[in-house]
Design a protein around this motif. Sequence first.
Motif, PDB file in Angstrom:
ATOM      1  N   SER A  10      36.814  32.358  39.352  1.00  0.00           N
ATOM      2  CA  SER A  10      35.958  32.554  38.184  1.00  0.00           C
ATOM      3  C   SER A  10      36.771  32.335  36.906  1.00  0.00           C
ATOM      4  CB  SER A  10      35.380  33.972  38.175  1.00  0.00           C
ATOM      5  OG  SER A  10      36.389  34.922  37.838  1.00  0.00           O
ATOM      6  N   THR A  11      36.098  32.201  35.809  1.00  0.00           N
ATOM      7  CA  THR A  11      36.768  32.050  34.517  1.00  0.00           C
ATOM      8  C   THR A  11      36.853  33.384  33.780  1.00  0.00           C
ATOM      9  OG1 THR A  11      34.662  31.440  33.494  1.00  0.00           O
ATOM     10  CG2 THR A  11      36.078  29.640  34.276  1.00  0.00           C
ATOM     11  N   ASP A  12      36.590  34.483  34.481  1.00  0.00           N
ATOM     12  CA  ASP A  12      36.677  35.806  33.868  1.00  0.00           C
ATOM     13  C   ASP A  12      38.089  36.060  33.346  1.00  0.00           C
ATOM     14  OD1 ASP A  12      34.110  36.072  34.753  1.00  0.00           O
ATOM     15  OD2 ASP A  12      34.552  37.529  36.330  1.00  0.00           O
ATOM     16  N   GLU A  13      38.197  36.777  32.253  1.00  0.00           N
ATOM     17  CA  GLU A  13      39.511  37.132  31.723  1.00  0.00           C
ATOM     18  C   GLU A  13      40.228  38.064  32.706  1.00  0.00           C
ATOM     19  OE1 GLU A  13      41.575  39.105  27.736  1.00  0.00           O
ATOM     20  OE2 GLU A  13      39.394  38.939  27.892  1.00  0.00           O
ATOM     21  N   PHE A  59      37.211  39.039  51.506  1.00  0.00           N
ATOM     22  CA  PHE A  59      38.015  37.892  51.102  1.00  0.00           C
ATOM     23  C   PHE A  59      37.157  36.856  50.386  1.00  0.00           C
ATOM     24  CE2 PHE A  59      40.379  33.858  51.891  1.00  0.00           C
ATOM     25  CZ  PHE A  59      41.534  34.196  51.206  1.00  0.00           C
ATOM     26  N   ALA A  60      35.923  36.675  50.848  1.00  0.00           N
ATOM     27  CA  ALA A  60      35.016  35.739  50.173  1.00  0.00           C
ATOM     28  C   ALA A  60      34.753  36.193  48.735  1.00  0.00           C
ATOM     29  CB  ALA A  60      33.707  35.626  50.952  1.00  0.00           C
ATOM     30  N   GLU A  61      34.589  37.498  48.548  1.00  0.00           N
ATOM     31  CA  GLU A  61      34.372  38.031  47.201  1.00  0.00           C
ATOM     32  C   GLU A  61      35.629  37.884  46.344  1.00  0.00           C
ATOM     33  OE1 GLU A  61      31.463  39.114  45.902  1.00  0.00           O
ATOM     34  OE2 GLU A  61      30.662  38.343  47.789  1.00  0.00           O
ATOM     35  N   ILE A  62      36.782  38.089  46.961  1.00  0.00           N
ATOM     36  CA  ILE A  62      38.050  37.913  46.246  1.00  0.00           C
ATOM     37  C   ILE A  62      38.180  36.474  45.763  1.00  0.00           C
ATOM     38  CG2 ILE A  62      40.565  37.821  46.562  1.00  0.00           C
ATOM     39  CD1 ILE A  62      40.209  40.273  48.449  1.00  0.00           C
ATOM     40  N   LEU A  63      37.856  35.517  46.619  1.00  0.00           N
ATOM     41  CA  LEU A  63      37.947  34.107  46.233  1.00  0.00           C
ATOM     42  C   LEU A  63      37.044  33.793  45.046  1.00  0.00           C
ATOM     43  CD1 LEU A  63      38.107  32.117  49.598  1.00  0.00           C
ATOM     44  CD2 LEU A  63      39.933  32.500  47.942  1.00  0.00           C
ATOM     45  N   LYS A  64      35.841  34.358  45.048  1.00  0.00           N
ATOM     46  CA  LYS A  64      34.924  34.126  43.928  1.00  0.00           C
ATOM     47  C   LYS A  64      35.531  34.627  42.621  1.00  0.00           C
ATOM     48  CE  LYS A  64      30.630  34.394  46.611  1.00  0.00           C
ATOM     49  NZ  LYS A  64      29.384  35.184  46.842  1.00  0.00           N
ATOM     50  N   LEU A  65      36.166  35.794  42.674  1.00  0.00           N
ATOM     51  CA  LEU A  65      36.790  36.338  41.478  1.00  0.00           C
ATOM     52  C   LEU A  65      37.984  35.489  41.041  1.00  0.00           C
ATOM     53  CD1 LEU A  65      36.651  40.166  42.224  1.00  0.00           C
ATOM     54  CD2 LEU A  65      35.567  38.995  40.305  1.00  0.00           C
ATOM     55  N   VAL A  71      44.110  27.765  40.238  1.00  0.00           N
ATOM     56  CA  VAL A  71      43.332  28.907  39.778  1.00  0.00           C
ATOM     57  C   VAL A  71      43.011  28.671  38.309  1.00  0.00           C
ATOM     58  CG1 VAL A  71      43.397  31.384  39.287  1.00  0.00           C
ATOM     59  CG2 VAL A  71      44.367  30.522  41.425  1.00  0.00           C
ATOM     60  N   PRO A  72      41.742  28.784  37.902  1.00  0.00           N
ATOM     61  CA  PRO A  72      41.361  28.463  36.527  1.00  0.00           C
ATOM     62  C   PRO A  72      42.216  29.180  35.488  1.00  0.00           C
ATOM     63  CG  PRO A  72      39.409  28.809  37.866  1.00  0.00           C
ATOM     64  CD  PRO A  72      40.585  29.184  38.725  1.00  0.00           C
ATOM     65  N   GLY A  73      42.776  28.397  34.564  1.00  0.00           N
ATOM     66  CA  GLY A  73      43.508  28.969  33.439  1.00  0.00           C
ATOM     67  C   GLY A  73      44.927  29.398  33.718  1.00  0.00           C
TER      68      GLY A  73
END
Length: 284
Positions: free
Chosen positions: A94-97, A85-91, A218-220
């Motif tokens: 993130s500003t990744d497309e 879940f911590a990794e999911i939150l990072k994704l 959530v970004p974007g």
Amino acid sequence: MRVGLLLGGGGTVGIAWETGVLAGLQDACGFHPGDSAVIIGTSAGSSVGAEMALGKDPHTTIDFDGEAAKVLRGLAIPDRENGPFAEILKLLMSTDERTPEWAARVGDLALQAETSISEDQFVESFLRTLGTDDWPDVDFRATSVNCSTGRRQVWSADHGIALSRAVASSCAIPGFFPTISFEGQRYFDSARGKNYHAEIVDGLELDAAIFVGPKIPVPGLEAMIRRDMDAVAEAGVRVHTILGSEKLDASGVNLMDSTQRKFGFDVGMEDGATHAAAVADILS
């Protein structure tokens, strides 16, 4: 007039807020959600949309202290510091497309995550809320994402999936709720791709479309929603977009806090009344 009702995500508070918006619109301008030619629900919006497609009254669908609310209040909060879940939150932050590849990475983590509610319990909670697994006569569609491919899945009555399972798959927030199985594949709540509403409604010959969904941090995401609605409008559809109001934003409410559902509904009622004139205009 052929109207499309498009309902976005927003957690358990978002369900209450969207329902309140629809109740406010119904009171102020006579818009009845169940009269829509098509209802498309994403995440929280799939739960609201299914109930509206079944012909329920938005004033009475939210049971603030009922069985479903008790289930949500009893859930443990996932570990935000360690594990999937911590990794999911990072994704998510993130500003990744938000490509299918990105969604598949989230899907892989969702498959690894342990949740405090089982798949069967999660699906059953929607069956209790909806009261049926029969798809409505209204053209209702629930959007989800395939965990393995990261590609959008738009469920309808034609797919043979139970209504509660389709809605659960749309609401299956990765790491928080379990992924949902159907015919050997698993599905969850993730990015559906650019302009996905525009692609879904293409060819449906809509005259007007109403989008309802709170702003999510959530970004974007808000910009993506607005671009999507612009694409719907470019196809000749009259569009009105209702996002979370300043009152909802300023409250700082955790959209997953089920104790705030009454607040969300009440703010939604106010927001529906505020937007009623604009909605009446595009429907005239």
